[in-house]
Enzyme design. Structure first.
Site, mmCIF file in Angstrom:
data_model
loop_
_atom_site.group_PDB
_atom_site.id
_atom_site.type_symbol
_atom_site.label_atom_id
_atom_site.label_comp_id
_atom_site.label_asym_id
_atom_site.label_seq_id
_atom_site.Cartn_x
_atom_site.Cartn_y
_atom_site.Cartn_z
ATOM 1 N N GLU A 57 -69.067 98.865 22.357
ATOM 2 C CA GLU A 57 -70.269 99.441 21.735
ATOM 3 C C GLU A 57 -70.294 100.958 21.923
ATOM 4 O O GLU A 57 -70.616 101.711 20.997
ATOM 5 C CB GLU A 57 -71.545 98.846 22.357
ATOM 6 C CG GLU A 57 -71.634 97.340 22.318
ATOM 7 C CD GLU A 57 -71.043 96.683 23.575
ATOM 8 O OE1 GLU A 57 -69.926 97.082 23.982
ATOM 9 O OE2 GLU A 57 -71.688 95.781 24.126
ATOM 10 N N ARG A 188 -46.991 82.475 29.566
ATOM 11 C CA ARG A 188 -47.118 83.127 30.876
ATOM 12 C C ARG A 188 -47.802 84.483 30.734
ATOM 13 O O ARG A 188 -48.646 84.850 31.529
ATOM 14 C CB ARG A 188 -45.730 83.403 31.470
ATOM 15 C CG ARG A 188 -45.135 82.301 32.272
ATOM 16 C CD ARG A 188 -43.819 82.788 32.886
ATOM 17 N NE ARG A 188 -43.221 81.757 33.713
ATOM 18 C CZ ARG A 188 -42.060 81.882 34.351
ATOM 19 N NH1 ARG A 188 -41.374 83.007 34.230
ATOM 20 N NH2 ARG A 188 -41.596 80.911 35.100
ATOM 21 N N LEU A 276 -47.345 70.432 44.137
ATOM 22 C CA LEU A 276 -48.457 71.352 43.860
ATOM 23 C C LEU A 276 -49.265 70.828 42.675
ATOM 24 O O LEU A 276 -50.498 70.794 42.701
ATOM 25 C CB LEU A 276 -47.913 72.754 43.566
ATOM 26 C CG LEU A 276 -48.980 73.833 43.432
ATOM 27 C CD1 LEU A 276 -49.644 74.107 44.772
ATOM 28 C CD2 LEU A 276 -48.373 75.135 42.903
ATOM 29 N N ALA A 277 -48.558 70.381 41.637
ATOM 30 C CA ALA A 277 -49.248 69.831 40.463
ATOM 31 C C ALA A 277 -50.100 68.637 40.882
ATOM 32 O O ALA A 277 -51.261 68.510 40.474
ATOM 33 C CB ALA A 277 -48.226 69.428 39.408
HETATM 34 C C1 AOF Z 1 -66.247 95.200 28.839
HETATM 35 N N1 AOF Z 1 -66.026 95.729 27.617
HETATM 36 O O1 AOF Z 1 -66.687 96.238 25.563
HETATM 37 C C2 AOF Z 1 -68.199 95.096 26.948
HETATM 38 C C3 AOF Z 1 -68.422 94.523 28.232
HETATM 39 O O2 AOF Z 1 -66.605 96.459 34.448
HETATM 40 P P1 AOF Z 1 -67.685 97.091 33.622
HETATM 41 O O3 AOF Z 1 -68.663 97.866 34.404
HETATM 42 O O4 AOF Z 1 -67.085 97.879 32.489
HETATM 43 O O5 AOF Z 1 -68.558 95.932 32.989
HETATM 44 C C4 AOF Z 1 -67.980 94.785 32.522
HETATM 45 C C5 AOF Z 1 -69.019 93.844 31.974
HETATM 46 O O6 AOF Z 1 -69.743 94.396 30.901
HETATM 47 C C6 AOF Z 1 -68.373 92.599 31.419
HETATM 48 O O7 AOF Z 1 -68.192 91.624 32.417
HETATM 49 C C7 AOF Z 1 -69.339 92.131 30.349
HETATM 50 O O8 AOF Z 1 -70.325 91.324 30.942
HETATM 51 C C8 AOF Z 1 -70.021 93.438 29.888
HETATM 52 N N2 AOF Z 1 -69.593 93.901 28.533
HETATM 53 N N3 AOF Z 1 -67.404 94.610 29.130
HETATM 54 O O9 AOF Z 1 -65.367 95.245 29.673
HETATM 55 C C9 AOF Z 1 -66.954 95.722 26.651
HETATM 56 N N4 AOF Z 1 -69.142 95.098 25.996
HETATM 57 ZN ZN ZN Z 2 -71.464 97.588 27.852
#
Ligand code: AOF
Ligand code: ZN
Length: 345
Positions: A57, A188, A276-277
């Site tokens: 955004e 992977r 492990l599986a």
């Molecule tokens: C993202 N990318 O475009 C949007 C996210 O680690 P931060 O502070 O950048 O925040 C991550 C959180 O922000 C993520 O877990 C999600 O909930 C929200 N939105 N995150 O990495 C993005 N819009």
């Molecule tokens: Zn955000």
């Protein structure tokens, strides 16, 4: 909720943007955003490029500048409400004068959620749920981790038609064909940790790196993890410097997953061996099974999974097939089966 044709088109574009190749996986979600003017024409777009970089955004708002006033923002994930590695997007949208926000998936991250109410409280119109299924699929492991507080587990194995992953003398190179092995490397690469038991390290000495079809290691490698208490020879290939490796000194799959969750890992690729599986299956901690099956028979040898406590047919662990694909052609043709554990009734 109602969505216009231009919003639907924009969401499709936002999903494509989020999927841009080269975006590193985890710990952050993949997100795309498109800004539309009052006539539904695109003004700007953005996508997230990995942890610590601007959110989708913010990238789109930055591109739009003053044109964002009165715009509709179409986003694959609910705009965040927190100051984390970057600032809150919901607030940024309010400040930019965005009039309407359409998002696909509500944010399952409790720390970042709440964007919807912040937007509404500021008088922004909000609608969500458009192409939510696609958006969740895009961040399947991330969403799973947020909802279950542990990584998603894919157990992958290669076996003959009679379910054996090694011959009676222990030899196992190779059960499946070259195209099937290349395909496994592709999977992977989509995970962020590859997990094996100490037994596999001792017996097979796998390098456990992700390599391309020419056997060259990719630039970005998932973490390698070895679970179990046994002491290991430091000269084993898994300890080489081609990728980071950690030891998980436990026999308890739950404990191993907790530790990986703490390390921000979201998708475990469980690569064996059979013990492990079996431990993961017994603990109910396998979320997806990917089986490469070769049209070959061994008649003796180690089966892909060890004993996990079933002695009678009524207790069979049944799986549901979600995909069947033939990988390779002619003599190299193998079958890849993707399955999810079926809830027992
Ligand atoms: C993202 N990318 O475009 C949007 C996210 O680690 P931060 O502070 O950048 O925040 C991550 C959180 O922000 C993520 O877990 C999600 O909930 C929200 N939105 N995150 O990495 C993005 N819009
Ligand atoms: Zn955000």
């Amino acid at each position: 909720m109602e969505f216009s044709a231009s919003e639907q088109r924009a969401m499709r574009r936002a999903l494509d943007l989020a999927r841009t190749p080269g975006v590193p996986l985890g710990p952050n979600p993949r997100v795309g955003c498109v800004l539309l003017d009052a006539d539904g024409a695109e003004i700007a777009e953005g996508y997230h490029r990995g942890a610590g970089t601007p959110h989708a955004e913010a990238a789109a708002l930055g591109e739009a500048g003053a044109d964002a006033r009165g715009a509709t923002a179409v986003v694959t994930l609910e705009p965040c409400n927190h100051t984390g590695r970057t600032g809150p997007c919901a607030q940024a949208m309010v400040e930019a004068g965005v009039a309407r926000v359409v998002f696909a998936q509500p944010d399952p991250n409790p720390i970042a959620a709440g964007g919807e109410s912040t937007l509404r409280a500021a008088g922004v119109e909000v609608a969500f749920g458009l192409m939510e299924r696609e958006a969740r699929a895009l961040n399947r492991a991330w969403t799973f981790g947020m909802e279950h507080h542990r990584p998603f587990v894919t157990w992958k194995f290669a076996a003959t038609l009679d379910g054996r992953s090694a011959a009676a003398d222990g030899s196992s190179r190779w059960v499946t064909s070259h195209p099937a092995r290349v395909d496994a490397h592709r999977l992977r690469a989509q995970c962020d940790v590859m997990l094996v038991g100490t037994g596999t390290v001792e017996v097979d000495d796998p390098e456990l790196t992700v390599r391309d079809e020419y056997d060259e290691p990719l630039a970005h490698q998932p973490l390698r993890a070895v679970m179990g208490l046994r002491e290991l020879d430091p000269d084993r290939r898994i300890f080489n410097d081609r990728a980071p490796t950690i030891r998980l000194e436990t026999h308890d799959p739950r404990e191993a997953l907790d530790r990986l969750h703490q390390l921000d890992r979201q998708h475990v690729f469980l690569e064996g061996g059979p013990e492990l599986a079996a431990a993961f299956v017994r603990a109910g901690l396998v979320d997806e099974v990917v089986a490469y099956v070769a049209p070959a028979l061994l008649g003796a040898g180690t089966s892909a999974v060890g004993d996990f406590g079933i002695s009678t047919i009524a207790d069979t662990l049944r799986l549901r097939i979600t995909d069947v694909t033939t990988v390779g052609t002619a003599a190299e043709a193998n079958v890849r089966l993707t399955m999810t554990p079926k809830e027992n009734h």
